[in-house]
Design a protein around this motif. Structure first.
Motif, PDB file in Angstrom:
ATOM      1  N   VAL A   1       6.524 -19.374  47.084  1.00 13.47           N
ATOM      2  CA  VAL A   1       5.222 -19.808  46.563  1.00 13.47           C
ATOM      3  C   VAL A   1       5.263 -19.843  45.034  1.00 13.47           C
ATOM      4  O   VAL A   1       4.861 -20.823  44.404  1.00 13.47           O
ATOM      5  N   ALA A   2       5.817 -18.759  44.446  1.00 14.33           N
ATOM      6  CA  ALA A   2       5.858 -18.680  42.981  1.00 14.33           C
ATOM      7  C   ALA A   2       6.747 -19.756  42.387  1.00 14.33           C
ATOM      8  O   ALA A   2       6.494 -20.266  41.301  1.00 14.33           O
ATOM      9  N   GLY A   3       7.807 -20.098  43.113  1.00  9.27           N
ATOM     10  CA  GLY A   3       8.733 -21.087  42.579  1.00  9.27           C
ATOM     11  C   GLY A   3       8.247 -22.505  42.777  1.00  9.27           C
ATOM     12  O   GLY A   3       8.587 -23.396  42.018  1.00  9.27           O
ATOM     13  N   TYR A   4       7.445 -22.723  43.827  1.00  6.43           N
ATOM     14  CA  TYR A   4       7.073 -24.093  44.131  1.00  6.43           C
ATOM     15  C   TYR A   4       5.739 -24.504  43.533  1.00  6.43           C
ATOM     16  O   TYR A   4       5.461 -25.665  43.364  1.00  6.43           O
ATOM     17  N   THR A   5       4.923 -23.494  43.211  1.00  5.06           N
ATOM     18  CA  THR A   5       3.666 -23.835  42.554  1.00  5.06           C
ATOM     19  C   THR A   5       3.860 -23.734  41.054  1.00  5.06           C
ATOM     20  O   THR A   5       4.845 -23.197  40.572  1.00  5.06           O
ATOM     21  N   LYS A   6       2.903 -24.264  40.338  1.00  6.30           N
ATOM     22  CA  LYS A   6       2.981 -24.158  38.885  1.00  6.30           C
ATOM     23  C   LYS A   6       1.645 -23.674  38.375  1.00  6.30           C
ATOM     24  O   LYS A   6       0.641 -23.741  39.073  1.00  6.30           O
ATOM     25  N   GLY A   7       1.639 -23.145  37.149  1.00  8.26           N
ATOM     26  CA  GLY A   7       0.393 -22.765  36.517  1.00  8.26           C
ATOM     27  C   GLY A   7      -0.171 -21.467  37.045  1.00  8.26           C
ATOM     28  O   GLY A   7       0.562 -20.509  37.275  1.00  8.26           O
ATOM     29  N   LEU A   8      -1.459 -21.463  37.302  1.00 10.27           N
ATOM     30  CA  LEU A   8      -2.189 -20.232  37.566  1.00 10.27           C
ATOM     31  C   LEU A   8      -1.656 -19.472  38.779  1.00 10.27           C
ATOM     32  O   LEU A   8      -1.437 -18.267  38.722  1.00 10.27           O
ATOM     33  N   ILE A   9      -1.438 -20.188  39.910  1.00  5.57           N
ATOM     34  CA  ILE A   9      -1.000 -19.509  41.127  1.00  5.57           C
ATOM     35  C   ILE A   9       0.335 -18.813  40.888  1.00  5.57           C
ATOM     36  O   ILE A   9       0.500 -17.630  41.167  1.00  5.57           O
ATOM     37  N   SER A  10       1.256 -19.556  40.301  1.00  4.02           N
ATOM     38  CA  SER A  10       2.576 -19.013  40.033  1.00  4.02           C
ATOM     39  C   SER A  10       2.484 -17.790  39.115  1.00  4.02           C
ATOM     40  O   SER A  10       3.102 -16.745  39.374  1.00  4.02           O
ATOM     41  N   ASP A  11       1.700 -17.904  38.059  1.00  9.51           N
ATOM     42  CA  ASP A  11       1.565 -16.796  37.116  1.00  9.51           C
ATOM     43  C   ASP A  11       0.973 -15.567  37.793  1.00  9.51           C
ATOM     44  O   ASP A  11       1.440 -14.449  37.587  1.00  9.51           O
TER      45      ASP A  11
END
Lengths: 288, 318
Positions: free
Chosen positions: A119-129
Motif C-alpha cells: 500500500v505504501a509503495g503503490y500509493t502516493k502522497g498522504l496515504i503513503s506518508d
C-alpha cells in the motif's frame, strides 16, 4: 548472510542450467554447506525426529521410574529434569514447536509487511506518508517490552492451550515493520524500471503488471529477509519463554532453558545446556 | 499518424513542467520519421503521450493524436490498452532494464500475444521463435528459454525489438534504441529497423539525439526544442537547407571526418521548463536573436512545401 542469498535464489529460476550454476557456486562455500546441512538436520529433528522421541511432550514418566533429575545417560541422553521430564524428548518436541512458531510468525509478519508495504509503495502522497509514519512508530518502539506486555495481557489464551498461537500472533504483529520498509523501497525502485514501462507499452493491464512483474521482483530481498526473521523469531521465542511469559504446557527450547535455570544451573546444568546448544546452532546455521 | 497541438505537463512540487507544449507533426505512413532534440527536450514524453503511458505526475492536458482515423487521446482506457502492443509498439532506450530479469525471453514475447490475441501456447511459441529469427538471433529455439542476463546488450535490444513487433503493429516508436549499444551493434540495429520497415510496411518513429543516426536512417525529421517544434522537413532538406538556427547549431555540433572544421557546441543548457524563456524558447542561446524573439512566440510556418519552421527570422537566412 551472503550465502543465505544463494540458498534462496534458485527458487525463482526455472532453467536447469541456472540451478546447476548456483549449486556449483554454493558448494564452494563451506560455511554455507555446513549451514544448510544443519538447517536440514534441524528440520528432520523436529519432524521425523518426533517419531523417535522416547517420551511424549511434557511427560513426567521418568519421575515414576525413579529417574528424575538424572544427568545424561544412555537411557536419557540429555538427562532429566527434577520434575521427571526427559530433556531429550522435549528437545525434539521443542524443535517442532520452535520451528512452527518461527515459521508461522514469519509468514504472518511477511504477509502483514507485504500488504502494508505494498500500500505504501503503490500509493502516493498522504496515504503513503501516513502508512510510513505508523510503520516508523512500530519500528522505534521497544518491541520486546510490548511483546512481553501482550503475552501477559492475553495469558488467558495460554491457559486455554493456545500458548504457541499467541506467541505466533505476537511475533507476527510486531515483526512486520522491517519487511514493510524493504517492500516499499523495492516497489518504488521496481516500478520506475523500464520493463514496467515496457509492459505497459505492450498493453498489459495494471493488475497484471503488479502481479507478474512488480511482485516477483520485490520477492527476492523479502525471501532473504524472511529467513533472517525466522532465525530472529527463534531467539525471541526463547527470550519470551525464558522470562516466564511462555506456555509451560508446551515444550520449547526457551521453556526448557527456563526450567533448567529454575532448577539450578550448577546442579542440573544439562536441562538448560542442551536446548541452549540447539538454540545457538540453529541461529548460527540459518544466518551463516 | 498526426499529432496535433499535443500538450503534456508534469505537475511537480516545484511547479508545472511543460515537457511537451503544443507540438504538431505528421508521420507519413510507411516512413521512418526522426524526432531529434537534446536531452530533456520532450521527445520521449511525446512518444509516451501518444501511447498514453506518461508516468506520474505527468498528464496529457490537450491536443489530438489521430492514428488510423481515430483520436487516441479520446479512447477509453480499455480500448487504448488494445492499441498498445497490438497496433503501436515501442522499443525502449535501455535494453538491459526493459526486459524483466525474472522471466525467459520466450515468456516475455508470448506474453504480448497472450495479452492481445487469441492464440494457443504452441502458436505463440512458434510466432516468438519466428520473430527471434527475424531480428537476427542465432539459435532462436534455444534462446527462447534463455534469461535476459544470459544475452549480450545487442541481443537484448533485438529481443526488445522482437517483443515490440510480435503483435505486428503498424506503428513503432523506437526511443533511442541504439544509445546504450556500441557502434558496430548500433549499425546492425539501425539496419534491422530499416529492413523491418521495408518487410513489414511499418511506420517507425525514431527518437534520438544523434544527428548521425538521423542522417543514416530517417526520411523525415522533426526537431524539438524545449517541448516545442523548431523545424520539420524531409531529412535531406534538414541537412542541406536548415532554416532554424537551432537545427543549424545541432548540425555544427556533429563531428565530421571529411571536413576539417571546429566543433561548435551550443552555448548554455536546455531551459528550465517550469519557467521557460519568453518568446522563442531558443532565443537566449540563439546567435541571431533580435528583440522580437524575446517578446513573441514564433508560429510554425510552412517555408516551402513540407518544410515547417518556427522562427521569426527564417526569411532572412540564406
Amino acid at each position: 548472510m551472503e550465502t543465505q542469498v544463494s540458498t534462496v535464489e534458485p527458487q525463482k529460476r526455472r532453467a536447469a542450467s541456472q540451478w546447476a550454476i548456483t549449486w556449483r557456486r554454493f558448494k564452494r562455500n563451506k560455511s554455507a554447506i555446513a549451514g544448510l546441512a544443519i538447517v536440514i538436520a534441524f528440520v528432520l529433528f523436529g519432524t521425523v525426529g518426533t517419531f523417535f522421541a522416547p517420551y511424549p511432550q511434557r511427560s513426567h514418566e521418568a519421575l515414576y521410574q525413579g529417574q528424575a533429575g538424572q544427568p545424561p545417560s544412555w537411557r536419557h541422553p540429555f538427562g532429566t529434569e527434577p520434575s521427571g521430564i526427559d530433556v531429550f524428548s522435549d528437545s525434539i518436541w521443542g524443535t517442532t514447536n520452535d520451528l512452527y512458531v518461527a515459521v508461522a510468525a514469519t509468514i504472518l509478519a511477511v504477509g502483514i509487511g507485504m500488504l502494508i508495504g505494498g500500500v505504501a509503495g503503490y500509493t502516493k502522497g498522504l496515504i503513503s506518508d501516513a502508512v510510513m509514519a505508523i510503520t516508523q512508530v512500530f519500528f522505534v518502539i521497544p518491541t520486546l517490552l510490548l511483546i512481553l506486555f501482550f503475552a501477559k495481557v492475553f495469558q488467558v489464551l495460554v491457559f486455554q492451550g493456545y500458548g504457541l498461537t499467541l506467541i505466533v500472533i505476537i511475533l507476527g504483529v510486531f515483526g512486520w515493520p522491517g519487511i514493510t520498509y524493504v517492500v516499499r523501497g523495492q516497489i518504488l525502485s521496481t516500478r520506475e524500471l523500464e520493463f514496467v514501462q515496457a509492459a505497459k507499452a505492450i498493453g498489459a493491464s495494471g493488475s497484471r503488471i503488479l502481479l507478474r512483474h512488480i511482485i516477483p521482483n520485490v520477492m527476492t530481498p523479502v525471501i532473504v529477509l524472511a529467513s533472517l526473521t525466522t532465525a530472529g523469531n527463534i531467539l525471541t521465542e526463547v527470550v519470551i519463554s525464558y522470562l516466564g511469559f511462555g506456555d509451560a504446557n508446551q515444550a520449547t527450547w526457551g521453556q526448557l532453558i527456563e526450567e533448567g535455570y529454575a532448577a539450578g544451573l550448577s546442579i542440573y546444568w544439562w536441562v538448560a545446556f542442551f536446548p541452549g546448544l540447539l538454540t545457538v546452532y540453529s541461529f548460527l546455521a540459518s544466518t551463516s | 499518424m498526426t499529432v496535433d497541438n499535443l500538450q503534456t505537463y508534469f505537475f511537480t512540487e516545484a511547479g508545472v513542467v511543460k515537457a511537451v507544449d503544443g507540438i504538431s507533426f505528421k508521420v507519413k505512413q510507411g516512413s521512418i520519421h526522426g524526432l531529434v532534440g537534446e536531452s530533456g527536450s520532450g521527445k520521449t514524453v511525446a512518444a509516451l503521450s501518444v501511447m498514453r503511458i506518461v508516468p506520474r505526475p505527468g498528464k496529457i492536458v490537450g491536443g489530438r493524436v489521430v492514428f488510423d482515423s481515430t483520436d487516441l487521446l479520446s479512447l477509453k482506457d480499455q480500448e487504448m490498452r488494445k492499441v498498445r502492443g497490438n497496433r503501436i509498439g515501442m522499443i525502449f532506450q535501455d535494453p538491459i532494464s526493459s526486459l524483466d530479469p525474472l522471466f525467459t525471453i520466450g515468456s516475455q514475447l508470448t506474453e504480448v500475444l497472450e495479452q492481445n490475441k487469441e492464440v494457443s501456447k504452441k502458436e505463440a511459441k512458434e510466432e516468438a521463435i519466428k520473430l527471434l529469427e527475424i531480428v537476427g538471433i542465432p539459435e532462436p529455439e534455444k534462446r527462447f528459454n534463455s534469461y535476459p542476463h544470459e544475452l549480450s546488450g545487442g541481443m537484448k535490444q533485438r529481443v526488445a525489438i522482437a517483443r515490440a513487433l510480435i503483435a505486428r503493429p503498424s506503428l513503432l516508436f523506437a526511443d533511442e534504441p541504439t544509445t546504450n549499444l556500441d557502434v558496430t551493434i548500433q549499425a546492425q540495429v539501425l539496419e534491422l529497423l530499416k529492413d523491418l520497415k521495408k518487410n513489414f510496411d511499418m511506420t517507425i518513429v525514431l527518437i534520438t539525439h544523434d544527428m548521425g543516426v538521423i542522417a543514416e536512417t530517417t526520411e523525415y525529421v522533426t526537431v524539438i526544442y524545449a517541448g516545442q517544434i523548431s523545424e520539420s522537413a524531409d531529412t535531406r532538406t534538414i541537412f542541406l537547407n536548415p532554416k532554424h538556427p537551432y537545427t543549424e547549431s545541432l548540425l555544427k555540433a556533429v563531428p565530421r571526418l571529411d571536413k576539417r572544421r571546429e566543433l561548435v557546441a551550443i552555448p548554455g543548457n536546455v531551459p528550465n521548463l517550469i519557467d521557460p524563456p519568453s518568446g522563442c524558447r531558443f532565443h537566449p542561446r540563439c546567435p541571431y536573436a533580435i528583440d522580437i524573439c524575446k517578446e513573441k512566440v514564433p508560429l510554425l510556418e510552412e517555408a516551402e512545401s513540407g518544410h515547417f519552421v518556427a522562427c521569426h527570422r527564417w526569411r532572412s537566412f540564406r
